[in-house]
Structure formats: structure tokens, C-alpha cells
Design an enzyme around this catalytic site. Structure first.
Site, PDB file in Angstrom:
ATOM      1  N   ARG A 105       0.870  -1.186   0.000  1.00 61.69           N
ATOM      2  CA  ARG A 105       0.000   0.000   0.000  1.00 61.69           C
ATOM      3  C   ARG A 105       0.901   1.228   0.000  1.00 61.69           C
ATOM      4  O   ARG A 105       1.483   1.574   1.022  1.00 61.69           O
ATOM      5  CB  ARG A 105      -0.878  -0.046   1.267  1.00 61.69           C
ATOM      6  CG  ARG A 105      -2.008   0.945   1.281  1.00 61.69           C
ATOM      7  CD  ARG A 105      -2.543   1.105   2.690  1.00 61.69           C
ATOM      8  NE  ARG A 105      -1.657   1.916   3.479  1.00 61.69           N
ATOM      9  CZ  ARG A 105      -1.381   1.731   4.772  1.00 61.69           C
ATOM     10  NH1 ARG A 105      -1.915   0.736   5.425  1.00 61.69           N
ATOM     11  NH2 ARG A 105      -0.559   2.531   5.412  1.00 61.69           N
ATOM     12  N   HIS A 147      -3.327   4.476   4.887  1.00 63.34           N
ATOM     13  CA  HIS A 147      -4.432   3.521   5.111  1.00 63.34           C
ATOM     14  C   HIS A 147      -5.754   4.168   4.677  1.00 63.34           C
ATOM     15  O   HIS A 147      -6.517   3.613   3.897  1.00 63.34           O
ATOM     16  CB  HIS A 147      -4.483   3.127   6.585  1.00 63.34           C
ATOM     17  CG  HIS A 147      -5.699   2.354   6.944  1.00 63.34           C
ATOM     18  ND1 HIS A 147      -5.897   1.057   6.528  1.00 63.34           N
ATOM     19  CD2 HIS A 147      -6.814   2.701   7.644  1.00 63.34           C
ATOM     20  CE1 HIS A 147      -7.079   0.639   6.973  1.00 63.34           C
ATOM     21  NE2 HIS A 147      -7.654   1.620   7.645  1.00 63.34           N
ATOM     22  N   TYR A 200       4.893   5.445  10.986  1.00 63.80           N
ATOM     23  CA  TYR A 200       5.249   4.040  11.229  1.00 63.80           C
ATOM     24  C   TYR A 200       6.067   3.387  10.108  1.00 63.80           C
ATOM     25  O   TYR A 200       6.321   2.197  10.141  1.00 63.80           O
ATOM     26  CB  TYR A 200       3.992   3.203  11.543  1.00 63.80           C
ATOM     27  CG  TYR A 200       2.897   3.273  10.487  1.00 63.80           C
ATOM     28  CD1 TYR A 200       2.937   2.490   9.340  1.00 63.80           C
ATOM     29  CD2 TYR A 200       1.812   4.142  10.643  1.00 63.80           C
ATOM     30  CE1 TYR A 200       1.946   2.544   8.391  1.00 63.80           C
ATOM     31  CE2 TYR A 200       0.803   4.216   9.691  1.00 63.80           C
ATOM     32  CZ  TYR A 200       0.868   3.411   8.567  1.00 63.80           C
ATOM     33  OH  TYR A 200      -0.116   3.481   7.621  1.00 63.80           O
TER      34      TYR A 200
HETATM   35  C1  LIG Z   1     -14.004  -6.070  12.923  1.00 61.27           C
HETATM   36  C2  LIG Z   1     -13.240  -4.797  12.717  1.00 61.27           C
HETATM   37  N1  LIG Z   1     -12.220  -4.485  13.538  1.00 61.27           N
HETATM   38  C3  LIG Z   1     -11.520  -3.351  13.354  1.00 61.27           C
HETATM   39  C4  LIG Z   1     -11.838  -2.491  12.344  1.00 61.27           C
HETATM   40  C5  LIG Z   1     -11.040  -1.205  12.134  1.00 61.27           C
HETATM   41  N2  LIG Z   1     -10.180  -1.364  10.945  1.00 61.27           N
HETATM   42  C6  LIG Z   1     -10.509  -0.792   9.775  1.00 61.27           C
HETATM   43  S1  LIG Z   1      -9.390  -1.137   8.581  1.00 61.27           S
HETATM   44  C7  LIG Z   1      -8.443  -2.046   9.618  1.00 61.27           C
HETATM   45  C8  LIG Z   1      -7.177  -2.690   9.142  1.00 61.27           C
HETATM   46  C9  LIG Z   1      -7.418  -3.691   8.078  1.00 61.27           C
HETATM   47  O1  LIG Z   1      -6.209  -4.161   7.586  1.00 61.27           O
HETATM   48  P1  LIG Z   1      -6.139  -5.175   6.408  1.00 61.27           P
HETATM   49  O2  LIG Z   1      -7.134  -6.273   6.619  1.00 61.27           O
HETATM   50  O3  LIG Z   1      -4.730  -5.577   6.249  1.00 61.27           O
HETATM   51  O4  LIG Z   1      -6.658  -4.362   5.125  1.00 61.27           O
HETATM   52  P2  LIG Z   1      -6.100  -3.009   4.497  1.00 61.27           P
HETATM   53  O5  LIG Z   1      -6.734  -1.882   5.252  1.00 61.27           O
HETATM   54  O6  LIG Z   1      -4.621  -3.026   4.626  1.00 61.27           O
HETATM   55  O7  LIG Z   1      -6.562  -3.013   3.086  1.00 61.27           O
HETATM   56  C10 LIG Z   1      -9.003  -2.071  10.904  1.00 61.27           C
HETATM   57  C11 LIG Z   1      -8.392  -2.770  12.054  1.00 61.27           C
HETATM   58  C12 LIG Z   1     -12.922  -2.839  11.497  1.00 61.27           C
HETATM   59  N3  LIG Z   1     -13.292  -2.071  10.472  1.00 61.27           N
HETATM   60  N4  LIG Z   1     -13.594  -3.993  11.703  1.00 61.27           N
END
Ligand SMILES: Cc1ncc(C[n+]2csc(CCOP(=O)(O)OP(=O)(O)O)c2C)c(N)n1
Length: 361
Positions: free
Chosen positions: A258, A262, A271
Site C-alpha cells: 500500500r 491507510h 510508522y
Molecule cells: C471487525 C473490525 N475491527 C476493526 C476495524 C477497524 N479497521 C478498519 S481497517 C483495519 C485494518 C485492516 O487491515 P487489512 O485487513 O490488512 O486491510 P487493508 O486496510 O490493509 O486493506 C481495521 C483494524 C474494522 N473495520 N472492523
């Protein structure tokens, strides 16, 4: 070709085209016409143009939070291009390339990011589920779709997208387990972009690779260079064909990065080092395919310029149109959860209303 022989404990990432646009594995090169290759490229470029312009709008205070997908275009476009129109896609929230390839109207996408849930109401023939914010929940939806497809005797498959962080959620496990046991027509794409917000992939799972997780479910798992659109297409096509034949699901780990934040609420410089981003910029999925196409003589600077200009204008006009529609009323956030607001929802609504009144909004 790939799935049968790939051992996720021993083998390394599948690549067909290197970062300079050279075909390094000609035997595996998928059969794609020039027109199809141009469509892949144009979808990725369009996605990038939208991303760049949306970030500007957000910084100008004209857009709410937005999740850019800079760098992940090949992972998305390469995989979805290997499905057919009536197959279902279950995205998380970062799959702009998937929406575009499936034919989702840009107006709808903007509406969603503008806080209007109607944006996720897709035309009938655009088989993409609405954004699913609870991480990995869409994995369950995809298994349900695959189950329904088989129950109805259809040959449509369901492809789901999840992030590396999402593979640590219970929903990921449940979906893979159920799909594997039932031998459902699913393809699971993990966009391993190295981060779950600020948490690095290496500290959120002990597994050596994400592809290895497939072993425990008794299904094929494979790691692919997610910035190589030909590898993404070829491997996904094999998994899609396998699913359609009735041979069950596949887990594909798309190894990517990425390059942006985020979301627009995140500051990645806190980070990670910029030098790391620069290293990945050198592996950019779009530059890579452009080099290949220019070498092949099916793309040139003139086409690039004309395309960029035309799409830029389209994005601007579409955004301005959506901007005019204004923000959705506060009530919309609270009125579609239950038939009537529960006491907790009512209290939250009143608190939010009071907050806005204080802020003069
Ligand atoms: C069940 C849940 N826990 C926490 C969150 C908050 N949250 C939003 S995005 C994210 C990180 C997701 O990371 P990843 O699965 O690697 O996907 P990326 O954002 O890198 O595409 C989190 C923890 C959420 N949306 N849903």
C-alpha cells in the site's frame, strides 16, 4: 499449471512479468488479446487517476474519509478480469479496481465516499456487494453467495477480497473452513499490502506466508506477485476455473504494497520509512504494464496523455455533480438499522445532533 504444483511451504512467489515489464515466465503468459491487455491497463490507470484526484478533493475539505488503493491496482484488476460478468465479487473497502472493472458507475463510488449509502446500490448487472466495513465479514458473504449459486445449479462463482490483517479475524477462518468443507465455488484473494493500518504483516501473524494458511483448510494456497497483472490474472483464472468445475476454493496471497495512507485519516510517515515506499515505487504495477505495452507497440505517450486528460475531466465532472448533492441528513445514519430507533440509537442520535449544533453545523 500453477495450483497443482505449488507448495506454499517451499515455493516462492509466482511472477510472469518483472518490474521492467519483461516477461520472465513466457510459458505461463496468459492468452490475452491486445484489446484485453489495453482494457486491463486502462482500468488500472483510471483507478489511479480517481485515487489521485479524490485525495486532492479530500485535502481541499471537499470529501470525507477516503481509502486509497495506490499500488494495489494489478492485484485487483488482474484478479477480477479472470472472472465472468455474472460472477459475484465481495470487496472489503479498498477495491476500486474491482468496482471499475465490474462496471460500477463512478458516481456511485463517489456517493458512497461522500457518506451516501445509496452509492452502494449497484445496477443489477454489476455483481459487486456493498462495502463491508467490519473486517473480513465479506468473506462470509462470499461463501453464502457460492453456496447459493451451487444450490440453484448455476455456474457463477464468488470471489472475495480481504487484507492481510483480515486473515487474523475469525470470519476469515470460518469462511475458509466452510467453503473448503463444502467444496464451494469460491476464490479468496488476500491483498497482502504489508499493513493493517500501522500494524506490519509480520507482527500480526506468525505464519511464514499467508498462502500457507490454506494448508490447514485442505485447499490450494499460492503466493503471487500482486504487482504483476499477468501473474494475478493467470493464477486467478486457474482458481476460478477450478471453482467453476466444482473442485472447491483457493486462497491466493497477492503480495503487494500500500503506497499511500491507510485512509486519509492516517499518517504513514509515523510508522514507516519513505525509503521503503520508494523501493516499492520501483515495482509499480501500472508502470510495469505500460513498459510492456510500449515495448509491444500497443501504447504510446500520446495515448497516455489523451487518456489521462479525458478521464481526468470525467472524474472532475462526476465529482462536482456528486458534491452538489450535498451530505446526507444525519437521520439517515440512525434510521435504517431497526424499524424504529432503539433507546441507545436515539441517545446516540441526540448526542450527535447536540454536537453538530455546538459546532454550528
Ligand atoms: C471487525 C473490525 N475491527 C476493526 C476495524 C477497524 N479497521 C478498519 S481497517 C483495519 C485494518 C485492516 O487491515 P487489512 O485487513 O490488512 O486491510 P487493508 O486496510 O490493509 O486493506 C481495521 C483494524 C474494522 N473495520 N472492523
Amino acid at each position: 499449471m500453477f495450483l497443482e504444483n505449488f507448495d506454499p511451504l517451499k515455493d516462492s512467489m509466482i511472477q510472469i512479468m518483472d518490474k521492467d515489464g519483461k516477461i520472465v515466465n513466457p510459458d505461463a503468459m496468459p492468452e490475452l488479446s491486445d484489446e484485453e491487455i489495453i482494457k486491463l491497463y486502462e482500468t488500472m490507470r483510471f483507478s489511479r487517476i480517481i485515487d489521485e484526484k479524490t485525495l486532492q478533493y479530500q485535502r481541499q475539505g471537499r470529501m470525507l474519509t477516503y481509502a486509497p488503493n495506490l499500488g494495489q491496482e494489478a492485484t485487483q484488476v488482474g484478479s477480477i478480469a479472470a472472472t465472468k460478468q455474472t460472477d459475484w465479487a465481495a470487496p472489503s473497502f479498498r477495491e476500486l479496481g474491482v468496482w471499475l472493472y465490474k462496471g460500477a458507475p463512478l458516481r456511485s463510488i463517489f456517493l458512497y465516499w461522500f457518506g451516501n449509502e445509496m452509492g452502494m446500490h449497484m445496477p443489477e448487472d454489476v455483481r459487486v456487494l456493498p462495502i463491508s466495513v467490519p473486517i473480513a465479514s465479506q468473506m462470509q458473504h462470499a461463501t453464502g453467495l457460492a453456496y447459493a449459486s451451487r444450490y440453484k445449479g448455476l455456474d457463477d462463482i464468488a470471489i472475495a477480497y480481504v487484507g492481510d490483517g483480515g486473515t487474523s479475524q475469525g470470519d476469515f477462518h470460518e469462511a475458509l473452513n466452510f467453503s473448503a468443507v463444502q467444496s464451494l465455488p469460491n476464490v479468496f484473494i488476500v491483498q497482502n499490502n504489508q499493513f493493517a493500518i500501522s500494524t506490519r504483516r509480520k507482527i500480526q501473524t506468525k505464519a511464514g506466508t499467508i498462502a500457507q494458511k490454506a494448508i490447514a483448510y485442505g485447499i490450494p494456497g499460492i503466493q503471487v506477485d500482486g504487482n504483476d497483472i499477468f501473474a494475478m490474472y493467470a493464477v486467478t483464472k486457474e482458481a476460478v476455473d477450478r471453482a467453476r468445475r466444482g473442485d472447491g476454493p483457493t486462497l491466493i496471497e497477492a503480495y503487494t504494497y500500500r503506497m499511500g495512507a491507510h485512509t486519509t485519516s492516517d499518517d504513514p510517515t509515523v510508522y514507516r520509512d519513505n525509503s521503503e515506499v520508494d523501493e516499492w515505487r520501483d515495482k509499480d504495477p501500472i508502470d510495469r504494464l505500460r513498459k510492456y505495452m510500449m515495448e509491444k507497440g500497443i501504447w504510446d505517450e500520446e495515448k497516455e496523455e489523451a487518456f489521462t486528460e479525458e478521464k481526468g475531466k470525467f472524474v472532475k465532472a462526476t465529482f462536482e455533480d456528486v458534491e452538489k448533492s450535498g451530505l446526507t441528513p444525519l437521520e439517515d445514519t440512525f434510521d435504517y438499522v431497526f424499524a424504529e430507533r432503539t433507546p441507545i440509537l436515539e441517545a446516540q442520535y441526540q448526542a450527535k445532533k447536540a454536537f453538530y449544533a455546538k459546532e454550528g453545523k
